[in-house]
Scaffold this motif. Structure first.
Motif, PDB file in Angstrom:
ATOM      1  N   MET A 251       3.009  -5.477  -1.328  1.00 33.30           N
ATOM      2  CA  MET A 251       4.091  -4.621  -0.842  1.00 33.30           C
ATOM      3  C   MET A 251       4.924  -4.090  -2.007  1.00 33.30           C
ATOM      4  O   MET A 251       5.488  -4.858  -2.769  1.00 33.30           O
ATOM      5  CB  MET A 251       4.989  -5.396   0.122  1.00 33.30           C
ATOM      6  N   PRO A 252       5.018  -2.770  -2.147  1.00 33.03           N
ATOM      7  CA  PRO A 252       5.806  -2.215  -3.248  1.00 33.03           C
ATOM      8  C   PRO A 252       7.284  -2.095  -2.874  1.00 33.03           C
ATOM      9  O   PRO A 252       7.643  -2.170  -1.701  1.00 33.03           O
ATOM     10  CB  PRO A 252       5.196  -0.817  -3.424  1.00 33.03           C
TER      11      PRO A 252
ATOM     12  N   GLU B 180      10.709   0.264  -3.119  1.00 29.60           N
ATOM     13  CA  GLU B 180      11.073   1.666  -3.283  1.00 29.60           C
ATOM     14  C   GLU B 180      12.036   1.852  -4.464  1.00 29.60           C
ATOM     15  O   GLU B 180      12.937   1.045  -4.673  1.00 29.60           O
ATOM     16  CB  GLU B 180      11.752   2.142  -2.001  1.00 29.60           C
TER      17      GLU B 180
ATOM     18  N   SER C 173       3.406   3.088  -7.400  1.00 34.59           N
ATOM     19  CA  SER C 173       2.894   3.754  -6.195  1.00 34.59           C
ATOM     20  C   SER C 173       3.460   5.147  -6.079  1.00 34.59           C
ATOM     21  O   SER C 173       4.671   5.322  -6.150  1.00 34.59           O
ATOM     22  CB  SER C 173       3.364   3.029  -4.922  1.00 34.59           C
ATOM     23  N   VAL C 174       2.589   6.111  -5.882  1.00 32.68           N
ATOM     24  CA  VAL C 174       3.022   7.402  -5.378  1.00 32.68           C
ATOM     25  C   VAL C 174       2.345   7.496  -4.009  1.00 32.68           C
ATOM     26  O   VAL C 174       1.164   7.841  -3.926  1.00 32.68           O
ATOM     27  CB  VAL C 174       2.581   8.558  -6.300  1.00 32.68           C
ATOM     28  N   PRO C 175       3.057   7.092  -2.942  1.00 34.00           N
ATOM     29  CA  PRO C 175       2.389   6.986  -1.634  1.00 34.00           C
ATOM     30  C   PRO C 175       1.668   8.283  -1.278  1.00 34.00           C
ATOM     31  O   PRO C 175       2.202   9.378  -1.438  1.00 34.00           O
ATOM     32  CB  PRO C 175       3.555   6.682  -0.683  1.00 34.00           C
ATOM     33  N   GLY C 176       0.435   8.112  -0.842  1.00 38.18           N
ATOM     34  CA  GLY C 176      -0.421   9.264  -0.596  1.00 38.18           C
ATOM     35  C   GLY C 176      -1.426   9.450  -1.718  1.00 38.18           C
ATOM     36  O   GLY C 176      -2.449  10.085  -1.541  1.00 38.18           O
ATOM     37  N   HIS C 177      -1.087   8.908  -2.875  1.00 39.20           N
ATOM     38  CA  HIS C 177      -1.969   9.034  -4.034  1.00 39.20           C
ATOM     39  C   HIS C 177      -2.406   7.693  -4.595  1.00 39.20           C
ATOM     40  O   HIS C 177      -3.173   7.636  -5.541  1.00 39.20           O
ATOM     41  CB  HIS C 177      -1.286   9.853  -5.134  1.00 39.20           C
ATOM     42  N   GLY C 178      -1.875   6.602  -4.061  1.00 40.22           N
ATOM     43  CA  GLY C 178      -2.312   5.283  -4.494  1.00 40.22           C
ATOM     44  C   GLY C 178      -1.432   4.673  -5.559  1.00 40.22           C
ATOM     45  O   GLY C 178      -0.248   5.007  -5.673  1.00 40.22           O
ATOM     46  N   GLU C 179      -2.053   3.784  -6.344  1.00 35.20           N
ATOM     47  CA  GLU C 179      -1.320   2.999  -7.323  1.00 35.20           C
ATOM     48  C   GLU C 179      -2.024   3.031  -8.666  1.00 35.20           C
ATOM     49  O   GLU C 179      -3.241   3.198  -8.732  1.00 35.20           O
ATOM     50  CB  GLU C 179      -1.287   1.526  -6.887  1.00 35.20           C
TER      51      GLU C 179
ATOM     52  N   GLY D 295      -4.681  11.689 -14.567  1.00 37.09           N
ATOM     53  CA  GLY D 295      -5.528  11.659 -13.379  1.00 37.09           C
ATOM     54  C   GLY D 295      -4.743  12.129 -12.171  1.00 37.09           C
ATOM     55  O   GLY D 295      -3.721  12.794 -12.312  1.00 37.09           O
TER      56      GLY D 295
ATOM     57  N   TYR E 160      11.319   9.894  -4.485  1.00 35.55           N
ATOM     58  CA  TYR E 160      11.073   8.455  -4.437  1.00 35.55           C
ATOM     59  C   TYR E 160       9.642   8.092  -4.829  1.00 35.55           C
ATOM     60  O   TYR E 160       8.701   8.804  -4.494  1.00 35.55           O
ATOM     61  CB  TYR E 160      11.336   7.927  -3.026  1.00 35.55           C
ATOM     62  N   VAL E 161       9.512   6.989  -5.525  1.00 32.23           N
ATOM     63  CA  VAL E 161       8.204   6.367  -5.754  1.00 32.23           C
ATOM     64  C   VAL E 161       8.412   4.874  -5.496  1.00 32.23           C
ATOM     65  O   VAL E 161       9.499   4.469  -5.072  1.00 32.23           O
ATOM     66  CB  VAL E 161       7.674   6.595  -7.192  1.00 32.23           C
ATOM     67  N   ALA E 162       7.413   4.048  -5.741  1.00 28.91           N
ATOM     68  CA  ALA E 162       7.593   2.613  -5.511  1.00 28.91           C
ATOM     69  C   ALA E 162       6.869   1.838  -6.595  1.00 28.91           C
ATOM     70  O   ALA E 162       5.924   2.348  -7.201  1.00 28.91           O
ATOM     71  CB  ALA E 162       7.068   2.234  -4.127  1.00 28.91           C
TER      72      ALA E 162
ATOM     73  N   LYS F  24      -6.613  -2.493 -10.049  1.00 25.10           N
ATOM     74  CA  LYS F  24      -6.254  -2.056  -8.705  1.00 25.10           C
ATOM     75  C   LYS F  24      -5.181  -2.936  -8.094  1.00 25.10           C
ATOM     76  O   LYS F  24      -4.423  -2.480  -7.250  1.00 25.10           O
ATOM     77  CB  LYS F  24      -7.492  -2.056  -7.800  1.00 25.10           C
TER      78      LYS F  24
END
Lengths: 409, 289
Positions: B21-22, B24, B62-68, B91, B105-107, B253
């Motif tokens: 869990m990241p 925010e 995390s950039v939600p929608g783009h992964g970690e 990338g 926001y990012v996480a 990952k």
């Protein structure tokens, strides 16, 4: 621990009670004729089939091929992350010894620090009822990995097929509780049952068709005496499909990615990954520290047969033989072990004798020797010439080294 | 029925127990370091989620929608209640980050990994050698040492860039030179019009230095070819491989030793590293030829 007899007629009513509030997983035959561990919807209309080793392990029920970790939702005020509740009580019934051993391996990987939340949630309420294998199948080699055909630990209950009945032993407190809770299904073990079971276990141990010398292979890796041509040969035959990793009950590598479900929502998932894929170690920007198929296979087999052995005192292979069945290139663990053990000793032996003498004399390092051997295997040139060409030793060095050792008449 | 406060606490525990869990954060500032590198200042929106860390550690961004992706922390733990990440656009995820603005926001989750041995380095002269984005994790340690006034010896930085316009972290380089806390030496691979400085690989800068091997440690981060060249050079000049410290970059990952991607010769870079001294690395690599 407790021992009992369970008549085959009683299996269905027993499971009905035991798995009343759980998901029940057991081997079932599909309409295509495949035997797979599957979730049983209705115990009354399902025919549990314990006649063979299922084609897949039970890995997916504790570590699913794809699993949601959480959902995300973005608003103008930031994100909401909602973790998935992933636990449910589970009964795994009819697991083979290899598949139980693989769960013990996964426990080590996933329940070290930090613990894998999603694995733990499923694992903590899982009851494992195994069945010993009276007859090993064609590709099995659990005798070599010490993970079967019968187990001493790891199960809550272990069954032995005695014909019209199962011999049932409990391996944990949970198993004892089960036997006590539903005594109506169980009857005491007779001397005859004990004898028959003992006989079956002995026969099973001598029934292996393959002899895969896993420990010898470990020793040879530890001695640095695996010829690079072994890796290269296997690499030429590997298509990098990842089938071996997916089918392997102890392969626990995964990747994590996001799947958007709308412009503002989505889910984070993890899915099985395979170290034979060329993207497994590639980084953003393109650099890849494990860049060739040879390196990838070396990494794969070394991990399972060497590093796991060193760390856990047992290989990361449970001898289920499934990779033997799945790989159309023959790039499986059993093949690797066979190749390592069957390597021609003559030329190699001589070469390593010279090499070892030079190392003993402090003239070369093991790493240099390995490099030279690699070249030797590639070019067929004599080892001494290669070392001289590399500028590491002189002709005199080699002559002196040999002269010291050779007994003169 | 559980009392509300306790319930909230138990929920938080349930979530913090889950390493995936990241937390925010809001982007509070963006510094353009060069055309591909930007430094993001991230502030935790839930102050309770803020963490303490040491230089050399990393987070999963995390950039939600783009992964970690694993990103090393480039700020010093001595600075503020926020963290900074210096990110090169390389990338999908980093491109998405580069399209974001302050206030978005990012996480992150972390901090992960073994930090630089800040206690063992006390009192020693520190030679930093970096290439490109490799200065990011070293920047954290350099600023940490500067803030611990007098606890560390002389600090030297040899920094290589592709071209003069690629030189990143100019604000930092200027500040370090201005207060004399760091002896900054620069080189570029390809000069441009007007470049008066050094041209050539970062190893050529080492030739100018007199290193007191008995009381110096080197800290390296950059492309693998650079690292290899610098290690040989330093060893040649008599530095003990235990005093040459580097930090490795790998595909990761999970960041916590579960996913298997960063496994190398029996070692997990995310947990056993990413910071290693060269002696240890040689033992790891040498174990199997």
């Amino acid at each position: 621990m407790e021992k009992n007899i369970l008549k085959k007629d009683h299996v269905r009513p027993f499971l009905r009670k035991l798995a009343r509030n759980s998901r029940l997983i057991a081997p079932l035959r599909t309409s295509h004729g495949d035997l797979l561990y599957q979730e049983i919807e209705s115990i009354d209309s399902s025919e549990i089939d314990l006649s063979e080793q299922p084609q897949e392990s039970a890995k997916q029920f504790l570590f699913p091929q794809q699993e949601q970790l959480f959902t995300y939702q973005s608003t103008s005020n930031g994100f909401t992350f909602s973790p998935r509740k992933s636990g449910m009580p589970t009964v795994l019934f009819g697991l083979r010894s290899c598949d139980i051993s693989a769960i013990l391996y996964m426990d080590v990987i996933f329940l070290r620090s930090p613990r894998d939340h999603y694995y733990l949630q499923k694992r903590k309420d899982t009851i494992i009822i195994g069945i010993g294998c009276n007859e090993p199948w064609d590709n099995c080699f659990c005798n070599a990995t010490r993970t079967g055909p019968f187990l001493e630990i790891g199960f809550d209950l272990q069954l032995t097929d005695l014909g019209d009945r199962f011999y049932v032993e409990s391996g944990r407190a949970v198993g004892d509780e089960i036997l006590k809770k539903w005594p109506q299904f169980f009857s005491p073990v007779t001397d005859e049952d004990e004898k028959l079971r003992y006989q079956l276990m002995l026969e099973a141990r001598s029934g292996f068709k393959r002899h895969v010398h896993v420990e010898t292979a470990f020793q040879k890796i530890a001695d640095n005496s695996v010829s690079p041509s072994v890796w290269e040969h296997l690499a030429r035959r590997c298509d990098g499909c990842g089938g071996c990793a997916y089918i392997c009950p102890t392969c626990t590598c995964f990747t994590i990615f996001d799947r958007p479900l709308s412009p503002h929502t989505g889910e984070r998932l993890r899915t099985w990954d395979a170290c034979t894929h060329d993207g497994f170690t590639r980084m953003a920007g393109g650099h890849n520290p494990v860049n060739t198929a040879t390196d990838r296979l070396k990494r794969r087999f070394m991990h399972k047969l060497y590093f796991d052995y060193k760390q856990f005192n047992r290989p990361g292979c449970v001898g289920c033989g499934r990779c033997v069945g799945i790989c159309f290139g023959g790039v499986d663990i059993a093949m690797f072990v066979d190749m390592v053990c069957a390597e021609k000793r003559d030329q190699r032996q001589n070469a390593t004798v010279i090499g070892d003498l030079l190392i003993e004399a402090g003239l070369i390092t093991r790493k240099q020797l390995y490099k030279a051997l690699e070249k030797r295997d590639r070019t067929g040139m004599p080892l001494g010439n290669i070392l001289m060409e590399m500028g590491i030793v002189t002709k005199e060095d080699i002559a002196n080294c040999l002269a010291d050792k050779v007994e003169r008449p | 029925m559980m009392e509300t406060g306790t319930m909230r606490e138990s929920m938080r525990n349930a979530v913090t127990d889950n390493v995936f869990m990241p937390n925010e954060t809001v982007i509070s500032e963006i510094i353009e370091e060069n055309s591909t590198i930007r430094t993001y200042t991230l502030r935790f929106t839930d102050r309770a989620a803020a963490f303490s860390f040491l230089p050399g550690q990393f987070v999963m961004l995390s950039v939600p929608g783009h992964g970690e992706a694993p990103i090393s922390i480039s700020s010093s733990p001595t600075s503020t209640d926020a963290i900074q990440l210096s990110v090169r656009r390389a990338g999908r995820l980093t491109s998405a980050l580069h399209s974001m603005k302050a206030g978005e926001y990012v996480a992150v989750r972390g901090p992960y990994g073994v930090p630089f041995p800040v206690d063992e380095l006390k009192g020693r002269d520190l030679l930093f050698v970096a290439g490109g984005i490799g200065l990011a994790p070293l920047r954290s340690l350099i600023n940490y040492c500067r803030a611990k006034n007098g606890e560390y010896g002389k600090i030297t930085l040899c920094y290589g860039s592709r071209s003069p316009s690629d030189i990143a972290f100019k604000n930092d380089l200027d500040a370090w030179q201005a207060d004399g806390s760091v002896d900054v030496r620069l080189t570029v691979d390809v000069p441009e019009r007007g470049w008066q400085g050094r041209t050539g690989l970062v190893t050529t800068l080492l030739d100018d230095l007199t290193i007191n091997n008995s009381n110096s440690s080197a800290l390296l981060c950059g492309p693998p070819v650079m690292i290899d060249a610098v290690i040989s050079k330093l060893k040649e000049s008599g530095m003990d491989s235990e005093q040459i410290i580097t930090t490795l970059e790998r595909n990761m990952k999970c960041g916590v030793g579960l996913c298997g991607h960063c496994h190398m010769e029996g070692v997990l870079i995310c947990k056993d590293g990413p910071v290693f001294n060269v002696r240890t690395l040689e033992n790891i690599m040498g174990a199997t030829g």
